[in-house]
Enzyme design. Structure first.
Site: not given
Length: 375
Positions: A56, A59
């Site tokens: 991600c 993230c």
């Protein structure tokens, strides 16, 4: 020598101080973090859980850019017991199921017993992110409180505030269930508003067909509000998604529900090879006729009649079907490989007369090429 040692020590202290400026993450288990929050006499008594995955991008931005800052540390270390876990490894797998985490990054605010106080979905720069966290911690702005307010008022604005809060928390299933349960009681003016439609679209399904049936019963009225082409496109997309999810084992449908989806899809489209393949496979799968499923999803002719993205979806379906024998999965891949190799040979043969032709470099830069494509 002493000066060198003192300099090294100073550097170590400086690095350590810098490392401690950002968010301090607990190194124990999830339960350890809950226990710490629950037993803190002077606080903090809430857990801030960073639910991330290694793939991600947002993230990584939060982990590498936002959370290491002093400002982030000043806020989160004072207010929360901070815990982070990869939702695809270890205890993160079960935590993702427990808290229905389906988008990344998701940040959960929990009390010491593990009850969800609020959640924030998505990345943001620190100032905006703290605003989102504060809102998630505000009981008056929680979906539960907003639902209670709507139930008391039955006002369209309060309904939209509730649905927007669920959407911000990425609780799509909760939105679909609420709209399905309450569709007939939603104020007419709200029901026909474009703001409501953005939430209503996700509730169109053959698995729970109450919203679908209501829209079909008043199709002319909904067409006039949202536009017939747009409405048909949404219905088609949702029903086709129902079938592919069913084939991938992510949802359950009865043979009757599959037949209903196929009938409506046939009425909404001209019936491409891809649609025919999926509908044929879904009908067979609904009756557990795995031989017919294997025939429908044959890899031999896919490369001639389907796009690359369509074949990718079919491949995922084939490999993910638990009831399909491994021999059929292997046959699909081998047949598809043969068809690809045949196509490559055909292209190479067509290219043979032109193999020595020089291709001029037009000298366009990537940005210029992008502008050309845009125009």
């Amino acid at each position: 020598m002493k000066k060198i040692l003192l300099l090294v020590a100073a550097m170590v202290i400086a690095v350590s101080s810098f490392a401690q400026e950002g968010v301090k993450w607990e190194t124990g288990t999830f339960q350890d973090a809950l226990n710490k929050a629950k037993n803190n006499k002077k606080g903090p008594n809430l857990v801030f859980m960073d639910c991330y995955t290694t793939w991600c991008g947002p993230c990584k931005h939060m982990a590498e850019v936002v959370f290491p800052t002093k400002e982030a540390g000043d806020y989160f270390n004072k207010k929360f017991v901070n815990f982070k876990t990869d939702m695809e490894k270890g205890e993160g797998i079960e935590l993702a199921k427990k808290y229905n985490v389906r988008a990344y990054p998701t940040f959960l605010i929990l009390d010491g017993d593990g009850n969800e106080v609020g959640r924030v979905v998505g990345s943001a720069e620190l100032g905006k992110f703290i605003e989102n966290v504060e809102a998630a911690c505000d009981p008056a702005k929680s979906p539960k409180a907003l639902l209670e307010k709507y139930n008391a008022s039955k006002d369209g604005k309060d309904l939209m505030a509730y649905l927007d809060a669920l959407n911000a928390a990425y609780k799509k299933d909760d939105i679909a269930k609420f709209i399905s349960d309450n569709f007939n009681d939603i104020p007419t003016r709200t029901k026909y508003s474009r703001d409501f439609w953005k939430h209503c679209k996700g509730a169109i399904s053959v698995k729970d067909s109450r919203v679908l049936d209501a829209i079909l019963a008043s199709k002319t009225s909904f067409d006039s509000i949202y536009g017939k082409d747009q409405l048909d496109k949404v219905i088609y997309g949702n029903l086709f998604s129902n079938l592919t999810s069913f084939l991938q084992g992510r949802t359950e449908l009865t043979p009757e529900q599959v037949d209903k989806a196929c009938l409506l899809i046939s009425l909404l489209t001209d019936g491409s090879a891809y649609e025919t393949t999926i509908m044929r496979a879904a009908k067979a799968y609904a009756t557990k006729d795995m031989k017919e499923v294997a025939k429908a999803l044959s890899g031999r002719s896919l490369s001639y009649s389907h796009t690359g993205s369509q074949i990718y979806v079919i491949q995922r379906i084939v490999l993910g079907m638990k009831d399909l024998p491994d021999a059929d999965k292997a046959k699909f891949l081998k047949d598809y490989k043969k068809s690809l190799e045949s196509n490559v040979k055909s292209v190479e043969k067509a290219l043979e007369p032109y193999k020595d032709v020089e291709i001029a470099d037009n000298g366009n830069k990537p940005a210029e090429m992008a502008a050309i494509r845009m125009n």
